[in-house]
Design a protein around this motif. Structure first.
Motif, mmCIF file in Angstrom:
data_model
loop_
_atom_site.group_PDB
_atom_site.id
_atom_site.type_symbol
_atom_site.label_atom_id
_atom_site.label_comp_id
_atom_site.label_asym_id
_atom_site.label_seq_id
_atom_site.Cartn_x
_atom_site.Cartn_y
_atom_site.Cartn_z
ATOM 1 N N THR A 126 0.793 -1.050 0.033
ATOM 2 C CA THR A 126 -0.066 -0.021 0.039
ATOM 3 C C THR A 126 0.714 1.141 -0.189
ATOM 4 O O THR A 126 1.762 1.282 0.813
ATOM 5 C CB THR A 126 -0.828 0.123 1.319
ATOM 6 O OG1 THR A 126 -1.726 -1.179 1.274
ATOM 7 C CG2 THR A 126 -1.795 1.268 1.186
ATOM 8 N N SER A 127 0.557 2.180 -0.848
ATOM 9 C CA SER A 127 1.348 3.392 -1.014
ATOM 10 C C SER A 127 0.886 4.428 -0.268
ATOM 11 O O SER A 127 -0.438 4.527 0.119
ATOM 12 C CB SER A 127 1.407 3.851 -2.511
ATOM 13 O OG SER A 127 2.110 4.922 -2.733
ATOM 14 N N ALA A 128 1.661 5.368 0.499
ATOM 15 C CA ALA A 128 1.274 6.253 1.345
ATOM 16 C C ALA A 128 1.365 7.630 0.599
ATOM 17 O O ALA A 128 1.224 8.814 1.142
ATOM 18 C CB ALA A 128 2.243 6.245 2.628
ATOM 19 N N THR A 129 1.979 7.588 -0.597
ATOM 20 C CA THR A 129 2.127 8.824 -1.534
ATOM 21 C C THR A 129 2.005 8.574 -2.840
ATOM 22 O O THR A 129 1.951 7.456 -3.442
ATOM 23 C CB THR A 129 3.460 9.412 -1.163
ATOM 24 O OG1 THR A 129 3.727 10.692 -1.708
ATOM 25 C CG2 THR A 129 4.504 8.460 -1.606
ATOM 26 N N ASN A 130 1.694 9.702 -3.661
ATOM 27 C CA ASN A 130 1.782 9.551 -5.252
ATOM 28 C C ASN A 130 3.349 9.505 -5.643
ATOM 29 O O ASN A 130 4.446 10.326 -5.074
ATOM 30 C CB ASN A 130 1.148 10.770 -5.842
ATOM 31 C CG ASN A 130 -0.141 10.894 -5.557
ATOM 32 O OD1 ASN A 130 -0.992 9.789 -5.569
ATOM 33 N ND2 ASN A 130 -0.954 11.859 -5.301
ATOM 34 N N ALA A 131 3.806 8.748 -6.337
ATOM 35 C CA ALA A 131 5.271 8.545 -6.623
ATOM 36 C C ALA A 131 5.460 7.946 -7.967
ATOM 37 O O ALA A 131 5.053 6.989 -8.523
ATOM 38 C CB ALA A 131 5.853 7.517 -5.705
ATOM 39 N N PRO A 132 6.313 8.652 -8.780
ATOM 40 C CA PRO A 132 6.501 8.312 -10.237
ATOM 41 C C PRO A 132 7.700 7.412 -10.082
ATOM 42 O O PRO A 132 8.835 7.539 -10.584
ATOM 43 C CB PRO A 132 6.993 9.712 -10.875
ATOM 44 C CG PRO A 132 7.525 10.236 -9.849
ATOM 45 C CD PRO A 132 6.824 9.956 -8.395
#
Length: 576
Positions: A126-132
């Motif tokens: 689960t991601s806690a941020t938007n990340a490229p």
């Protein structure tokens, strides 16, 4: 019966001493990353962990490797690890580190034993941020000692089998699985659908290990996005079942072995019942307690004995003295060690306490008085007098830092003070943080004035040592004609951060194997396990009213302590 004979008979008569439960075949290290799969008792070694790789346009340190931080459970063939992705990762080809503070995602990894040598993995991320990012990958690193010179076969892939010898890395192939085969080992990874496998030399400096990585998810991730991935890992290989022939030389007895001991440094309210359980159920030959000197005399201008008589004795000090009293009542000789010196005695900013702080030269006389008064008070009021005194791990400063020359002067100064004031307590030479600190003891060991006050030589076994390092301490003890102690025994000083590792069969066996090796090489009088409290506990339970019960490490330590009085080490050779 001698210690060597007991260990051999224990291995022969009690198979559990050297075996592990098949249901726990997948193994993990303290951080929660995989360390291999055990097949019929033999470890098929590899490491496995999650890694996030930043894209070419993303900040270099945005993401890194997964760290389980020890939050895992392992029961009935199912290992569940939860953790975060630690920052410090780089672009493709660079390792993700654990040094940065970013934690951009959390994960849950479930590894289930499904057949002999086979483990089904499910990763939830689960991601806690938007990340490229470029993607989330899983890395399997194989030791060169097992796989060098092997070959690669692709499962449902178009590429022909390849040799690992002379191949230009990285090797990139789209397939549904991969099988790496050597003369001794085989590992296979299967995915539910085809993906790009990348095989290359492990990216650690100077490493020849082989890394296999494959994507769990590719492309940018978004805050709150959940990723799920499944795969299986199957490991096979040689299992060494050849016999071992042991020979014991009864004509060459070595140094005396009194038995196992333990550390009893109080650190939390759960300690007393754990201490009592171990005192009631273990045969202990030695102990080590803490002298809370910073709480004994907080003010250099106030007499601590008068303060105690007036009812101002700190409860932490009295509790530590009560532990010493329990040991004395059982006739267990003990070491007393200072971790925390009073702020007025150490060279720290503002006179306050600081890690790795040297003693202020101008305060030595008062410090000797403070230590001596504490020993005299404990002797008079608790009937406990330690056999030995030390500053804990002075070579690294946990928390009093000394040079070898300062250590030599400390032994002479305090040793003379104890002798003049009628205290039987002798000085402990060394008490180093690990076996690698041998050179630290050389100055004092060669000083005839210091030798008068040395009662034993000691080191801590954290991280283990070589035969040469162990022998450096034992040789010093022989020259001084005093015992050798392992004053704090253990594998990993950071294991309190991931306590689940204490129940892993591999950890239990590696820890007791280290103790047996030290007995073989160094022949100590006693090994004082760290600890026989709730910290690094060898029991289960004890928290929230749970009943205490012995864990595997309890039985290991109990067994190594089941020696008769007067036992001596004997040479044992083995052909396998």
């Amino acid at each position: 019966m001698t210690i060597s004979r007991r260990l051999i008979l224990a291995a022969l008569l009690f198979p559990g001493f050297l075996s592990t439960d098949v249901s726990g075949q997948v193994e993990c290290v303290g951080s929660g990353n995989l360390r291999g799969i055990r097949v019929d008792g033999e470890l098929m070694a590899f490491t496995g962990n999650i890694r996030v790789v930043a894209s070419a346009t993303a900040p270099t340190n945005q993401f890194g490797r997964g760290r389980g931080a020890g939050v895992y459970s392992h029961d009935n063939g199912v290992l569940v690890v939860t953790g975060n992705i630690a920052g410090g990762g780089g672009r493709r080809g660079r390792r993700g580190g654990a040094s940065a503070t970013n934690t951009g995602a959390s994960y849950r990894a479930t590894y289930q034993d499904v057949a002999t040598g086979a483990v089904a993995a499910r990763i939830e991320f689960t991601s806690a941020t938007n990340a490229p990012i470029e993607g989330v990958y899983y890395d399997v690193t194989l030791p060169a000692a097992d796989y060098a010179g092997g070959s690669v076969q692709w499962i449902a892939g178009e590429e022909a089998p390849m040799s690992l010898v002379g191949t230009n890395f990285p090797m990139r192939v789209s397939a549904q699985g991969v099988r790496l085969i050597s003369s001794r080992r085989q590992i296979q990874i299967n995915l539910p659908a085809a993906a790009e496998f990348i095989i290359q030399n492990d990216r650690g400096a100077g490493s020849n290990d082989i890394e296999v990585s494959f994507p769990l998810n590719l492309g940018k991730i978004y805050k709150g996005q959940d990723i799920y991935a499944n795969f299986t890992i199957t490991a096979r290989g040689e299992v060494d079942k050849s016999p071992a022939h042991l020979a014991i030389d009864l004509s060459q007895p070595g140094r005396a072995y009194d038995g196992m001991g333990g550390n009893f440094r109080l650190q939390n309210p759960d300690d007393p019942p754990v201490i009592q359980y171990n005192l009631d159920h273990l045969r202990l030959a030695s102990g080590r307690v803490a002298m809370p000197l910073n709480l004994w005399q907080t003010n250099v201008n106030i007499d601590p004995v008068q303060a105690a008589a007036a009812g101002h004795l700190d409860t932490n000090v009295s509790a530590a003295m009560e532990v010493a009293q329990k040991l004395a009542q059982k006739n267990i000789p003990f070491v007393i060690s200072v971790w925390s010196p009073p702020g007025w005695a150490v060279a720290a900013n503002g006179g306050g306490f600081n890690r790795a702080a040297p003693i202020k030269p101008a305060q030595w006389d008062r410090l000797c008085q403070s230590i001596g008064s504490c020993l005299e008070y404990m002797k008079t009021n608790y009937g406990a007098e330690p056999a030995l005194f030390s500053f804990n791990e002075p070579d690294t400063g946990v928390y009093v830092l000394q040079s070898p020359e300062q250590h030599d002067e400390t032994i002479k100064r305090l040793g003379a003070y104890f002798a003049v004031h009628g205290l039987k307590t002798k000085m402990l030479l060394g008490d180093t943080a690990n076996p690698t600190g041998g050179k630290f003891i050389d100055v004092a060991a060669a000083d005839p004035e210091a030798a008068k006050y040395i009662g034993a030589v000691a080191f801590h076994s954290w991280g283990g040592g070589t035969e040469e390092q162990y022998t450096h301490f034992s040789d010093a003890a022989r020259r001084l004609d005093v015992p050798l102690l392992v004053s704090a025994g253990g594998l990993d000083p950071a294991a309190y951060l991931y306590r689940s590792v204490f129940l892993e069969p591999w950890y239990c066996l590696n820890e007791i194997a280290q103790y047996v090796e030290i007995c073989r090489v160094a022949q100590p009088l006693s090994i004082l396990h760290w600890q026989l409290t709730s910290d690094y506990s060898i029991l289960t339970g004890g928290i929230g009213g749970e009943p205490l019960a012995p864990a595997q490490r309890f039985w290991d330590i109990k067994q190594l302590g089941m020696t008769a009085a007067g036992a001596k080490a004997l040479p044992v050779t083995c052909d396998n």
